[in-house]
Enzyme design. Sequence first.
Site, short mmCIF file in Angstrom:
data_model
loop_
_atom_site.label_atom_id
_atom_site.label_comp_id
_atom_site.label_asym_id
_atom_site.label_seq_id
_atom_site.Cartn_x
_atom_site.Cartn_y
_atom_site.Cartn_z
N GLY A 1 -10.13 1.32 13.07
CA GLY A 1 -11.58 1.25 12.95
C GLY A 1 -12.25 2.60 13.04
N GLY B 1 -10.45 -4.20 20.70
CA GLY B 1 -11.40 -5.00 21.44
C GLY B 1 -12.83 -4.54 21.23
N VAL C 1 -6.27 -3.25 16.84
CA VAL C 1 -7.46 -3.94 17.37
C VAL C 1 -7.67 -3.48 18.81
CG1 VAL C 1 -7.52 -5.95 15.87
CG2 VAL C 1 -5.96 -5.94 17.79
N CYS D 1 -4.32 12.02 21.22
CA CYS D 1 -4.05 10.58 21.22
C CYS D 1 -3.84 10.08 19.80
CB CYS D 1 -5.20 9.82 21.88
SG CYS D 1 -4.97 8.03 21.92
N CYS E 1 -10.94 7.75 27.41
CA CYS E 1 -10.53 6.37 27.68
C CYS E 1 -9.98 6.17 29.08
CB CYS E 1 -9.51 5.91 26.64
SG CYS E 1 -7.97 6.86 26.62
N VAL F 1 -16.07 -3.45 18.31
CA VAL F 1 -16.61 -4.01 17.07
C VAL F 1 -16.07 -3.28 15.84
CG1 VAL F 1 -18.70 -2.57 17.09
CG2 VAL F 1 -18.73 -4.79 15.94
N ASP F 2 -15.79 -1.99 15.94
CA ASP F 2 -15.33 -1.24 14.77
C ASP F 2 -13.98 -1.75 14.27
OD1 ASP F 2 -17.62 0.30 15.00
OD2 ASP F 2 -16.63 1.88 16.15
#
Length: 375
Positions: free
Chosen positions: A123, A12, A10, A99, A195, A14-15
Amino acid sequence: MTTPRIVVGVSGGVDSSVAALRLVQAGEPVAGLFMQNWADDGSGQCRAEEDRRDAVAVCGRLGIPFHFRDFSQQYWAGVFEHFLAEYAAGRTPNPDVLCNREVKFKHFLDAAQALGAERIATGHYARIDQHLGHWRLLRGADRGKDQSYFLHQLGQEQLSRTLFPIGDLEKPALRALAAEAGLATAGKKDSTGICFIGERDFRQFLSQYLPARQGDICDPDGVIIAQHPGVFYYTIGQREGLNIGGVRGRAQAPWFVVGKDVANNILYVDQDSNSPWMLSRRLRSETMHWIGGSAPARVFRCSAQTRYRQPDEDCEVTVLSDGTLLVRFDRPQRAVTPGQSLVLYDGAVCLGGAVIAATDAPMERRLAGTSLDEI
């Protein structure tokens, strides 16, 4: 507490939120795990804490356990040090590929198994199936969001333990599911870019690690037209950030990077967005990673991407004895860049990929002192 059969990464966003939602709706014993891959450097640009709060809220809404793991040291050693070394050498790396291989489908997978899970889920917009006893990586149903390009380094073991619950969805439908379920991330803006850089200026960030060294910007004939702060801040085909004003005797047209002479700190530019100096038909790759374990043939035809969201380009692939590839494209390619990823496809099936080592672009060959036959 029930041992999760699947641990969802997760983020954070939406996917990953909808990935978790769909597994919960399917009745799977699920837990969420938030990965912190970059330590806050005090710039105020790191969104990790905001993303973590959103991930906690989503897990709370879905009624699943939340776990946290700090992989920032592993990210630094497995991804960021390579990123800096490649830029210092004048190449343009793709940290998202590393990554996925080094963190999300290695350390995250290990952490999930330590929690007792059998599989992980993310996701990503991609799909997985089995064909003739092998696991296959397929493009996501939403071609505009497909992320198989960044997943091409995965292998059979990783695919056998991975689920992509949103791979069959298109983005509008996914957001509708999130809103219907009351997830806090339903309207959250998609993250873009690398990121660890966030919203800040790329050149400013990189200058913290690779100090600026001013040099000449030249046209293909070697005429000096401006100055640059460091060749490693630029990539082939780039237009933005050159800061070349009006040049006497030249057309009022934008300039594009067509070559980088790292040894002499010279940046070469041209005013043609499809300048012949950066067009190539052939490339050599580094060692190829085959998702199925081996090449379909020593010589075969397929399609390829040399950058994300690029249309499929038809090509002929020759597998060389050392595991590298020689790729011949049916039509000239613009700004194929060493250090970036070549990813091969057979229709929707991702065959694997490799780092681009060299191309037959005229400027690259001139600067490297190589002939066409050596590519």
